[in-house]
Scaffold this motif. Structure first.
Motif, mmCIF file in Angstrom:
data_model
loop_
_atom_site.group_PDB
_atom_site.id
_atom_site.type_symbol
_atom_site.label_atom_id
_atom_site.label_comp_id
_atom_site.label_asym_id
_atom_site.label_seq_id
_atom_site.Cartn_x
_atom_site.Cartn_y
_atom_site.Cartn_z
ATOM 1 N N VAL A 120 -1.177 8.317 -5.748
ATOM 2 C CA VAL A 120 0.027 9.054 -6.099
ATOM 3 C C VAL A 120 -0.356 10.410 -6.665
ATOM 4 O O VAL A 120 -1.115 10.501 -7.641
ATOM 5 C CB VAL A 120 0.883 8.280 -7.127
ATOM 6 N N LYS A 178 -2.718 -1.311 -3.667
ATOM 7 C CA LYS A 178 -3.439 -0.044 -3.566
ATOM 8 C C LYS A 178 -2.428 1.092 -3.540
ATOM 9 O O LYS A 178 -1.530 1.119 -2.700
ATOM 10 C CB LYS A 178 -4.318 -0.003 -2.312
ATOM 11 N N ALA A 179 -2.590 2.056 -4.466
ATOM 12 C CA ALA A 179 -1.645 3.162 -4.553
ATOM 13 C C ALA A 179 -2.379 4.460 -4.856
ATOM 14 O O ALA A 179 -3.230 4.509 -5.749
ATOM 15 C CB ALA A 179 -0.593 2.886 -5.631
ATOM 16 N N VAL A 219 2.344 -4.264 -4.755
ATOM 17 C CA VAL A 219 1.435 -3.149 -4.486
ATOM 18 C C VAL A 219 0.036 -3.475 -5.006
ATOM 19 O O VAL A 219 -0.153 -3.803 -6.182
ATOM 20 C CB VAL A 219 1.935 -1.848 -5.135
ATOM 21 N N LEU A 278 3.834 0.437 -10.728
ATOM 22 C CA LEU A 278 2.582 0.225 -10.004
ATOM 23 C C LEU A 278 1.661 -0.756 -10.715
ATOM 24 O O LEU A 278 0.461 -0.770 -10.480
ATOM 25 C CB LEU A 278 1.856 1.564 -9.819
ATOM 26 N N LYS A 337 0.848 -1.190 0.000
ATOM 27 C CA LYS A 337 0.000 0.000 0.000
ATOM 28 C C LYS A 337 0.883 1.240 0.000
ATOM 29 O O LYS A 337 1.810 1.350 0.806
ATOM 30 C CB LYS A 337 -0.920 -0.003 1.228
ATOM 31 N N MET A 338 0.569 2.204 -0.891
ATOM 32 C CA MET A 338 1.365 3.419 -0.979
ATOM 33 C C MET A 338 0.458 4.637 -1.126
ATOM 34 O O MET A 338 -0.476 4.643 -1.923
ATOM 35 C CB MET A 338 2.344 3.368 -2.153
ATOM 36 N N ASP A 339 0.749 5.669 -0.330
ATOM 37 C CA ASP A 339 0.070 6.963 -0.429
ATOM 38 C C ASP A 339 1.164 8.009 -0.567
ATOM 39 O O ASP A 339 1.872 8.323 0.394
ATOM 40 C CB ASP A 339 -0.780 7.210 0.824
ATOM 41 N N ALA A 351 -1.198 -3.066 -9.055
ATOM 42 C CA ALA A 351 -2.238 -2.457 -8.223
ATOM 43 C C ALA A 351 -3.641 -2.899 -8.637
ATOM 44 O O ALA A 351 -3.942 -3.068 -9.823
ATOM 45 C CB ALA A 351 -2.136 -0.937 -8.294
ATOM 46 N N LEU A 400 -5.954 2.162 -7.877
ATOM 47 C CA LEU A 400 -4.927 3.126 -8.267
ATOM 48 C C LEU A 400 -5.550 4.512 -8.390
ATOM 49 O O LEU A 400 -6.571 4.692 -9.056
ATOM 50 C CB LEU A 400 -4.294 2.713 -9.595
#
Length: 658
Positions: free
Chosen positions: A495, A492-493, A490, A509, A471-473, A512, A515
């Motif tokens: 960006v 869920k991202a 990943v 990504l 997971k990336m925010d 994902a 996204l």
């Protein structure tokens, strides 16, 4: 067309309207009451407030009360609030309170603005009353026969007891009381024989006229929660060896402690908060910790932690959670340890060396360092070669300053099992490139968008190598250099970036499922051969000039996409005009087989936007709903008319306007 009656509204909505209605507005209340007198919902109104300040005479006020409140005895009351600015006889007040008692009131509040209140005798027979609030009044007599048989919660704000009457006289009538709040009062001596065995929570806020809080505790043998503010906690003489054996939570706020009796003990205390607490007479935080042998959770804010170079916190080796806020701390003793500590919050704390402080917590798993209120001093200087946090799983660095790129890189590298990392970058943090090389990392949140920044020509930004990331925010509107290594896990991202220089930005990504993209530069690098085989939810910001062509690329390479959301995340257009989009020559697979929902927020109805909407509606064969909303109300109807004329290939598609 005939206007609908309020009685035709759902009961829940009518109840909400009446709950917010100030009943002392006679012209409004009477009109609605007359209209609904025979229609039912009024009898269910949960909250009633009566305030006599709007009436120029006692007769007018009481006439309104009798006319509008007493006509229906079947009414059920949740709360009854009685605010009386004028003086009334005991019988008149008793009549008003009896109105609530007959309607099974659960919560009663009486405020007389420092006038004397004779306790309504009808309360002695009220078995539904659970909460009583008395504010700004004087009590001269508590009849021996007065009872509050079912009361669980009592609040006394600025209540004065006259003559021989004391708080104990009132509390004697509340045999089942569990929650007591006393504020801005003079607390007369409590008889030694008096006890409140049912009391579980006690708040003493700005009280005076008593020996100490500890002496009051003797009347509460089963108390579990205690809050004390601006009041004396201990005296030089406490009568008992141990009081409040059941006390689990203690909060001390805005007070000074001059003595902690040597024989006093809190053997069951698990949680203690010290908020703006001062110490005199040689006492310190350590004095309190010594009487809490099983303390697990400690919060210390704006309170001196050390005294006479004493390593205070070493007095409590059972701590599992520690929060230090807005204070200074010095640790220079090699034997100092917090052996069971797992969670540590350091909020605007001044250190000589935080790298020397952290190793005292060998089991630390969760660390938050927040310097947003600090004066700008460097928190992480050179990280020693021996520094290591072997069990740390979560690290939050909020507005933290470092000595340079190496210090932040070494800090992260020396957390070998780190799974969660949060970074809020601050201006002048002395870091040009954040190098995040963490194989174990699963969740990453970065915010580099706060405040104004001076232009920097050199490369500054982030290098992220986290192959296990799920997971990336990522929000960065200042960096000019980004490197995202491949992140195959990943799912869920989110960006939002300004930089468009990384050719691995989108390509990293591809695994994902959810996204969200916002690229504020005119173009977003999109490597050839990119695919999104698992992507189901896509959110795309429509404020960058090339968003439409980026959308086409992703649609082409995301065969299982089901949900598409287009939105503007910014209040103003960027300078770049929208790049004309290239309509695909082949309909993307996701449009013909999977896309079910399209949502377009801040739709403005420009020619280019309408072309994109027309293409999706004309080719999305499985589309179920297409929702459009706009900020421009003046153009709202015209845009909607044009959208309704667009061809929809899906026969089941609903066109919705929000």
């Amino acid at each position: 067309m005939e206007e609908p009656s309020i009685s035709e509204l759902p009961d829940e909505l009518i109840l909400k309207i009446f709950s917010l209605l100030p009943l002392y507005e006679e012209s409004i209340a009477t009109r609605l009451l007359n209209r609904l007198r025979m229609e039912g919902p009024w009898k269910l109104v949960p909250n009633v407030s009566v305030f006599d300040d709007s009436y120029n005479s006692f007769v007018n006020f009481m006439s309104f009360v009798y006319a509008s409140l007493l006509f229906n005895e079947s009414q059920i009351l949740e709360r009854f609030h009685l605010m009386l600015n004028q003086k009334y006889s005991a019988s008149d007040i008793n009549v008003l309170v009896k109105f609530a008692v007959k309607r099974s009131v659960r919560k009663l509040r009486i405020q007389t603005f420092e006038n004397t209140l004779e306790l309504p005798s009808c309360l002695s027979s009220c078995v539904t009353l659970k909460s009583l609030i008395l504010r700004q009044l004087s009590i001269e007599v508590v009849p021996s026969c007065f009872r509050l048989p079912s009361l669980k919660s009592l609040h006394l704000f600025s209540v004065e007891f006259s003559g021989d009457v004391s708080l104990a006289s009132l509390l004697q009538s509340c045999r089942d009381l569990e929650y007591l709040v006393v504020k801005d009062m003079k607390f007369k001596t409590v008889p030694r024989w008096f006890q409140l065995s049912s009391l579980r929570s006690l708040h003493l806020l700005s009280i005076s006229g008593y020996e100490s809080v500890a002496s009051i505790l003797s009347m509460c043998p089963f108390l579990e929660d205690l809050v004390v503010k601006q009041s004396q906690v201990f005296s030089h003489y406490e009568p008992s060896l141990t009081t409040c054996r059941k006390l689990k939570t203690l909060i001390l706020r805005e007070l000074t402690i001059s003595v902690v009796p040597a024989l006093f003990c809190l053997p069951s205390l698990k949680t203690m908060h010290l908020l703006s607490v001062g110490f005199t007479g040689g006492e310190s935080v350590a004095s309190l910790l010594r009487i809490c042998p099983v303390l697990e959770d400690l919060v210390v804010k704006q309170t001196e932690v050390t005294h006479s170079n004493e390593c205070t916190l070493s007095s409590c080796r059972t701590l599992k959670t520690l929060t230090l806020s807005e204070l200074s701390i010095k640790v220079d003793l090699p034997w100092f340890r917090l052996p069971l500590l797992k969670t540590l919050h350091l909020l605007s704390v001044k250190f000589e060396s935080i790298a020397s402080f952290l190793p005292i917590c060998p089991l630390l798993e969760y660390l938050v360092v927040d310097q947003s209120k600090e004066d700008g001093s460097v928190v992480f200087k050179e990280v020693p070669y021996w520094f290591r946090l072997p069990l740390l799983k979560s690290l939050h660095l909020l507005s933290v300053k470092f000595s340079g790129d190496d210090s932040v890189a070494k800090l992260i590298q020396n957390c070998p099992v780190l799974e969660d990392l949060v970074i809020n970058k601050t201006r002048d943090d002395n870091v040009m490139i954040f190098n995040i090389n963490t194989p174990s990392l699963r969740s990453l949140s970065i915010d580099n968008s706060i405040g104004k920044r001076a232009y920097v020509e050199k490369n500054h930004g982030f290098v992220i190598n986290a192959p296990s990331l799920e997971k990336m925010d990522f929000k960065d509107t200042f960096s000019n250099f980004l490197v995202f290594e491949h992140m195959p896990e990943v799912t869920k991202a989110t960006v939002q970036v300004l930089c468009g220089h990384s050719n691995k930005f989108v390509g990293s990504l591809t695994s994902a499922r959810h996204l969200s993209l916002c690229c504020l530069s005119s173009e977003t690098p999109y490597p050839s051969g990119t695919t999104f085989p698992y992507l189901e939810n896509l959110e795309l910001c429509t404020r960058c000039a090339g968003w439409a062509n980026l959308l086409v690329c992703i649609l082409k390479d995301a065969p299982t996409l089901k949900y598409l959301k287009l939105k503007s995340q910014h209040g103003a257009h960027y300078n770049d005009p929208m790049i004309l989009w290239k309509e695909p020559t082949v309909v993307p697979e996701c449009l013909s087989t999977h896309l079910e929902i399209m949502e377009w927020r801040q739709y403005e109805g420009t020619k280019h936007e309408r072309n994109v909407a027309a293409y999706v509606l004309a080719n999305a064969t499985c589309l179920k709903t297409a929702t459009f909303s706009t900020r421009c109300r003046n153009k709202h109807h015209r845009m909607l008319r044009k959208l309704k004329k667009l061809n929809r290939v899906s026969e089941t598609c609903q066109l919705l306007f929000d």
